[in-house]
Motif scaffolding. Structure first.
Motif, PDB file in Angstrom:
ATOM      1  N   GLY A 138       0.810  -1.206   0.000  1.00 30.44           N
ATOM      2  CA  GLY A 138       0.000   0.000   0.000  1.00 30.44           C
ATOM      3  C   GLY A 138       0.849   1.263   0.000  1.00 30.44           C
ATOM      4  O   GLY A 138       1.902   1.313   0.648  1.00 30.44           O
ATOM      5  N   HIS A 139       0.387   2.307  -0.720  1.00 28.52           N
ATOM      6  CA  HIS A 139       1.127   3.566  -0.847  1.00 28.52           C
ATOM      7  C   HIS A 139       0.167   4.753  -0.778  1.00 28.52           C
ATOM      8  O   HIS A 139      -1.034   4.617  -1.034  1.00 28.52           O
ATOM      9  CB  HIS A 139       1.884   3.617  -2.172  1.00 28.52           C
ATOM     10  N   THR A 140       0.715   5.921  -0.462  1.00 29.94           N
ATOM     11  CA  THR A 140      -0.067   7.158  -0.433  1.00 29.94           C
ATOM     12  C   THR A 140       0.698   8.269  -1.146  1.00 29.94           C
ATOM     13  O   THR A 140       1.880   8.115  -1.473  1.00 29.94           O
ATOM     14  CB  THR A 140      -0.330   7.620   1.017  1.00 29.94           C
ATOM     15  N   ASP A 141      -0.004   9.399  -1.365  1.00 26.54           N
ATOM     16  CA  ASP A 141       0.721  10.602  -1.781  1.00 26.54           C
ATOM     17  C   ASP A 141       1.208  11.292  -0.503  1.00 26.54           C
ATOM     18  O   ASP A 141       1.167  10.713   0.589  1.00 26.54           O
ATOM     19  CB  ASP A 141      -0.163  11.507  -2.639  1.00 26.54           C
ATOM     20  N   ASN A 142       1.695  12.530  -0.615  1.00 24.80           N
ATOM     21  CA  ASN A 142       2.255  13.202   0.568  1.00 24.80           C
ATOM     22  C   ASN A 142       1.268  14.159   1.227  1.00 24.80           C
ATOM     23  O   ASN A 142       1.670  15.011   2.027  1.00 24.80           O
ATOM     24  CB  ASN A 142       3.544  13.932   0.210  1.00 24.80           C
ATOM     25  N   TYR A 179       3.645   1.235   2.904  1.00 29.28           N
ATOM     26  CA  TYR A 179       4.882   1.986   2.693  1.00 29.28           C
ATOM     27  C   TYR A 179       4.698   3.491   2.932  1.00 29.28           C
ATOM     28  O   TYR A 179       5.653   4.254   2.753  1.00 29.28           O
ATOM     29  CB  TYR A 179       5.401   1.774   1.270  1.00 29.28           C
ATOM     30  N   GLY A 180       3.487   3.893   3.303  1.00 27.33           N
ATOM     31  CA  GLY A 180       3.260   5.311   3.515  1.00 27.33           C
ATOM     32  C   GLY A 180       3.500   6.115   2.252  1.00 27.33           C
ATOM     33  O   GLY A 180       3.173   5.691   1.149  1.00 27.33           O
ATOM     34  N   GLU A 181       4.128   7.269   2.426  1.00 25.86           N
ATOM     35  CA  GLU A 181       4.426   8.158   1.292  1.00 25.86           C
ATOM     36  C   GLU A 181       5.860   8.025   0.801  1.00 25.86           C
ATOM     37  O   GLU A 181       6.305   8.788  -0.052  1.00 25.86           O
ATOM     38  CB  GLU A 181       4.175   9.608   1.702  1.00 25.86           C
ATOM     39  N   TYR A 182       6.593   7.028   1.315  1.00 28.71           N
ATOM     40  CA  TYR A 182       8.035   6.976   1.119  1.00 28.71           C
ATOM     41  C   TYR A 182       8.485   6.412  -0.216  1.00 28.71           C
ATOM     42  O   TYR A 182       9.654   6.559  -0.580  1.00 28.71           O
ATOM     43  CB  TYR A 182       8.682   6.146   2.246  1.00 28.71           C
ATOM     44  N   VAL A 183       7.602   5.752  -0.969  1.00 26.27           N
ATOM     45  CA  VAL A 183       8.014   5.159  -2.255  1.00 26.27           C
ATOM     46  C   VAL A 183       7.087   5.666  -3.361  1.00 26.27           C
ATOM     47  O   VAL A 183       6.285   4.913  -3.917  1.00 26.27           O
ATOM     48  CB  VAL A 183       7.975   3.618  -2.195  1.00 26.27           C
TER      49      VAL A 183
END
Length: 208
Positions: A138-142, A179-183
């Motif tokens: 899972g991923h996000t923007d900032n 992975y949060g916003e880190y990738v």
């Protein structure tokens, strides 16, 4: 030393005889060398050519040395038929990363409508497979705080996991990570880039 003398003598003979008679001269002088000459890189790495192991040709090897299995064949056929692009990750195991991403709206862990249909179709296919594990990232923007985005990326991965389980994909075959916003996959300086980064990525690991 004897071999060196033979090579020097052979070189002189070739020069004197001319290019047209090279093959004939070589075959007459050193027939045993032609018979045992290495025919592949494997032979060069194994000077004991006669004792080199025989490689099985029963299975077709992948580009990174992996061997094809029935599950790999079925998965590849499905992805091609559905028009889902993928890449094979180098390694000892067959790991296929889908280029198609699962997208989300800002601040939401609900799969966007544009991704829901193909995800459900994939889930239906995976429910019939016994040898494919699913890794969900899972991923996000900032947008928002780092802490919020770490939690949101976990929730997005879990949301996709629930979709798979709801279509009878075994729970023990599914792994999630946030992975949060880190990738980021795209820039976070534009709205389009942010939408690109609000995603879940799927990697499929095929048993051999």
């Amino acid at each position: 030393m004897l071999m060196l003398k033979r090579v020097v003598w052979l070189t002189s003979a070739i020069v004197l005889a001319g290019c047209s008679s090279v093959s004939e001269t070589t075959s007459k002088m050193f027939p045993e060398m032609l018979e045992t000459a290495p025919r592949s890189e494997h032979d060069v790495m194994h000077p004991e050519w006669a004792d080199a192991p025989i490689m099985s040709t029963a299975k077709v090897g992948g580009p990174n040395g992996q061997y094809r299995s029935h599950s790999w064949d079925e998965l590849e056929t499905y992805l091609v038929n559905q028009g889902l692009d993928y890449e094979l990750i180098p390694g000892d195991y067959v790991m296929i990363r889908l280029k198609q991403k699962i997208h989300f709206n800002t601040g939401s862990a609900n799969v966007a409508d544009g991704s829901a249909m193909w995800l459900e179709q994939l889930a239906n296919f995976l429910s019939r497979q016994q040898g494919v594990d699913v890794v969900i990232g899972g991923h996000t923007d900032n947008t928002g705080t780092v802490r919020l985005n770490d939690s949101l990326s976990d929730k997005r991965a879990e949301s996709v996991k629930r979709t798979l389980i709801g279509k009878n994909v075994p729970r023990q075959m599914i792994y999630t990570r946030g992975y949060g916003e880190y990738v980021p996959a795209c820039t976070n300086t534009t709205q389009f880039g942010k939408a690109c980064n609000r995603r879940v990525e799927l990697t499929l690991i095929v048993a051999q």
